[in-house]
Design an enzyme around this catalytic site. Structure first.
Site, PDB file in Angstrom:
ATOM      1  N   LYS A   1       0.824  -1.221   0.000  1.00 14.84           N
ATOM      2  CA  LYS A   1       0.000   0.000   0.000  1.00 14.84           C
ATOM      3  C   LYS A   1       0.852   1.262   0.000  1.00 14.84           C
ATOM      4  O   LYS A   1       0.584   2.205  -0.733  1.00 14.84           O
ATOM      5  CB  LYS A   1      -0.905   0.069   1.250  1.00 14.84           C
ATOM      6  CG  LYS A   1      -1.971  -0.982   1.331  1.00 14.84           C
ATOM      7  CD  LYS A   1      -2.946  -0.675   2.464  1.00 14.84           C
ATOM      8  CE  LYS A   1      -2.306  -0.617   3.843  1.00 14.84           C
ATOM      9  NZ  LYS A   1      -1.807  -1.888   4.360  1.00 14.84           N
TER      10      LYS A   1
ATOM     11  N   ARG B   1      11.454  -1.009  10.512  1.00 10.19           N
ATOM     12  CA  ARG B   1      10.513  -0.624  11.571  1.00 10.19           C
ATOM     13  C   ARG B   1      10.396  -1.747  12.598  1.00 10.19           C
ATOM     14  O   ARG B   1      10.395  -2.916  12.248  1.00 10.19           O
ATOM     15  CB  ARG B   1       9.134  -0.361  10.950  1.00 10.19           C
ATOM     16  CG  ARG B   1       9.028   0.998  10.313  1.00 10.19           C
ATOM     17  CD  ARG B   1       7.846   1.142   9.405  1.00 10.19           C
ATOM     18  NE  ARG B   1       6.619   0.499   9.874  1.00 10.19           N
ATOM     19  CZ  ARG B   1       5.465   0.548   9.206  1.00 10.19           C
ATOM     20  NH1 ARG B   1       5.370   1.207   8.087  1.00 10.19           N
ATOM     21  NH2 ARG B   1       4.399  -0.060   9.676  1.00 10.19           N
TER      22      ARG B   1
ATOM     23  N   ARG C   1      -0.074  -8.154  13.764  1.00 15.09           N
ATOM     24  CA  ARG C   1      -0.755  -7.245  12.820  1.00 15.09           C
ATOM     25  C   ARG C   1      -1.632  -8.021  11.846  1.00 15.09           C
ATOM     26  O   ARG C   1      -2.707  -7.563  11.475  1.00 15.09           O
ATOM     27  CB  ARG C   1       0.293  -6.418  12.049  1.00 15.09           C
ATOM     28  CG  ARG C   1       0.974  -5.398  12.941  1.00 15.09           C
ATOM     29  CD  ARG C   1       2.195  -4.824  12.284  1.00 15.09           C
ATOM     30  NE  ARG C   1       1.862  -3.960  11.159  1.00 15.09           N
ATOM     31  CZ  ARG C   1       2.764  -3.521  10.291  1.00 15.09           C
ATOM     32  NH1 ARG C   1       4.029  -3.885  10.398  1.00 15.09           N
ATOM     33  NH2 ARG C   1       2.414  -2.731   9.315  1.00 15.09           N
TER      34      ARG C   1
ATOM     35  N   ARG D   1      -9.244   1.349   9.559  1.00 15.32           N
ATOM     36  CA  ARG D   1      -8.758  -0.002   9.853  1.00 15.32           C
ATOM     37  C   ARG D   1      -9.749  -0.781  10.702  1.00 15.32           C
ATOM     38  O   ARG D   1      -9.494  -1.931  11.028  1.00 15.32           O
ATOM     39  CB  ARG D   1      -7.418   0.092  10.595  1.00 15.32           C
ATOM     40  CG  ARG D   1      -6.197  -0.160   9.725  1.00 15.32           C
ATOM     41  CD  ARG D   1      -4.985  -0.054  10.616  1.00 15.32           C
ATOM     42  NE  ARG D   1      -3.790  -0.660  10.102  1.00 15.32           N
ATOM     43  CZ  ARG D   1      -2.836  -0.008   9.444  1.00 15.32           C
ATOM     44  NH1 ARG D   1      -2.989   1.262   9.165  1.00 15.32           N
ATOM     45  NH2 ARG D   1      -1.746  -0.630   9.074  1.00 15.32           N
TER      46      ARG D   1
ATOM     47  N   ARG E   1      11.264  -5.010   4.237  1.00 16.76           N
ATOM     48  CA  ARG E   1      10.908  -3.588   4.100  1.00 16.76           C
ATOM     49  C   ARG E   1      11.870  -2.685   4.878  1.00 16.76           C
ATOM     50  O   ARG E   1      12.293  -2.986   5.977  1.00 16.76           O
ATOM     51  CB  ARG E   1       9.490  -3.381   4.630  1.00 16.76           C
ATOM     52  CG  ARG E   1       9.091  -1.923   4.584  1.00 16.76           C
ATOM     53  CD  ARG E   1       7.644  -1.753   4.457  1.00 16.76           C
ATOM     54  NE  ARG E   1       6.926  -2.116   5.678  1.00 16.76           N
ATOM     55  CZ  ARG E   1       5.621  -1.893   5.817  1.00 16.76           C
ATOM     56  NH1 ARG E   1       4.934  -1.358   4.834  1.00 16.76           N
ATOM     57  NH2 ARG E   1       5.018  -2.233   6.927  1.00 16.76           N
TER      58      ARG E   1
HETATM   59  P1  AMP Z   1       1.051   1.545   8.616  1.00 16.94           P
HETATM   60  O1  AMP Z   1       2.160   2.487   8.354  1.00 16.94           O
HETATM   61  O2  AMP Z   1      -0.220   1.911   7.878  1.00 16.94           O
HETATM   62  O3  AMP Z   1       1.426   0.108   8.425  1.00 16.94           O
HETATM   63  O4  AMP Z   1       0.659   1.700  10.173  1.00 16.94           O
HETATM   64  C1  AMP Z   1       1.590   1.363  11.180  1.00 16.94           C
HETATM   65  C2  AMP Z   1       0.878   1.186  12.507  1.00 16.94           C
HETATM   66  O5  AMP Z   1       0.235   2.420  12.887  1.00 16.94           O
HETATM   67  C3  AMP Z   1      -0.240   0.153  12.513  1.00 16.94           C
HETATM   68  O6  AMP Z   1       0.228  -1.178  12.670  1.00 16.94           O
HETATM   69  C4  AMP Z   1      -1.053   0.620  13.715  1.00 16.94           C
HETATM   70  O7  AMP Z   1      -0.407   0.277  14.916  1.00 16.94           O
HETATM   71  C5  AMP Z   1      -0.977   2.145  13.577  1.00 16.94           C
HETATM   72  N1  AMP Z   1      -2.094   2.638  12.752  1.00 16.94           N
HETATM   73  C6  AMP Z   1      -2.007   3.170  11.498  1.00 16.94           C
HETATM   74  N2  AMP Z   1      -3.219   3.476  11.028  1.00 16.94           N
HETATM   75  C7  AMP Z   1      -4.102   3.138  12.005  1.00 16.94           C
HETATM   76  C8  AMP Z   1      -5.510   3.170  12.096  1.00 16.94           C
HETATM   77  N3  AMP Z   1      -6.273   3.617  11.081  1.00 16.94           N
HETATM   78  N4  AMP Z   1      -6.070   2.741  13.254  1.00 16.94           N
HETATM   79  C9  AMP Z   1      -5.321   2.297  14.285  1.00 16.94           C
HETATM   80  N5  AMP Z   1      -3.990   2.184  14.244  1.00 16.94           N
HETATM   81  C10 AMP Z   1      -3.365   2.602  13.110  1.00 16.94           C
END
Ligand code: AMP
Length: 216
Positions: free
Chosen positions: A13, A160, A171, A88, A127
């Site tokens: 994404k 990360r 996750r 999410r 990644r």
């Molecule tokens: P991402 O960069 O989109 O993979 O997001 C990294 C982390 O941020 C996720 O695993 C969640 O812990 C948190 N996070 C990001 N977006 C959301 C969301 N919409 N709701 C809750 N936690 C989020």
């Protein structure tokens, strides 16, 4: 265009949305990146959010909805945006509908990138993300030109904490139980398109553009 890009962690994404944002001049709204940026700037919200993020857990709907609401109200989100990583949960999807209703706006497309579970682990271990600007790379699929260094700003690349095995497993479980049901939430609207994520980066990108052409 008001696009929502969905898919499990590791579906690509982030990389796809970076290119879409550049090519279509969209405003990028990535909740994960907003949390990480707030943490880089030592803002209390960011520091608090990282406690959940590092364990692979979701940040609360309340905090997440609030940062998205503030972001959507900025002028650059009025015309077109791409949401990456939000909503999410079904609760967040409902909150987003309310926000968009208030703004007399609506989503034009929901793109769901579909990938095999098996492939996800392999992808996530490779990644790497830039410490300075947040750009994302992959050691096999999208390597930087210089090892360990960001092509865009020269910043240092790192893995990360939430891309490590235990967090990734967590996750994925959360994705199955909390995020996947959102697909049904949008299914009846005629704006949802599934894209096969088990292809090369450019093939996935072409399929996303085709899907956008159908609905947007
Ligand atoms: P991402 O960069 O989109 O993979 O997001 C990294 C982390 O941020 C996720 O695993 C969640 O812990 C948190 N996070 C990001 N977006 C959301 C969301 N919409 N709701 C809750 N936690 C989020």
């Amino acid at each position: 265009m008001k696009i929502l890009l969905m898919g499990p962690p590791g579906a690509g994404k982030g990389s796809q949305s970076e290119k879409l944002v550049r090519d279509f001049d969209l405003t990028s709204i990535s909740t994960g990146e907003m949390f990480r940026e707030a943490n880089r700037n030592n803002e209390p919200l960011g520091v608090e959010a990282m406690k959940f993020i590092n364990k692979g857990e979701l940040v609360s709907d309340e905090i997440t909805n609030e940062i998205v609401r503030k972001r959507l109200l900025k002028p650059d989100a009025e015309r077109c945006f791409l949401l990456d990583g939000y909503p999410r949960t079904v609760e967040q999807a409902k909150a987003l509908d309310e926000m968009l209703d208030e703004m007399k706006s609506k989503l034009t497309a929901v793109i769901n990138i579909v990938v095999d579970k098996q492939a996800i682990l392999e992808r996530m271990v490779g990644r790497r993300v830039c410490k300075s600007c947040g750009s994302s790379y992959h050691l096999s699929f999208k390597p930087p030109k210089v090892n360990g260094q960001c092509d865009r700003c020269g910043g240092e690349l790192y893995q990360r904490e939430d891309d490590q095995l235990e967090s990734v497993k967590n996750r994925l479980e959360i994705y199955e139980s909390k995020t996947k049901p959102i697909i049904d939430y949008y299914a009846g609207r005629g704006i949802l398109r599934n894209v096969n994520g088990m292809q090369s980066f450019s093939e996935v990108y072409e399929d996303i553009k085709k899907a956008l052409g159908e609905v947007a």
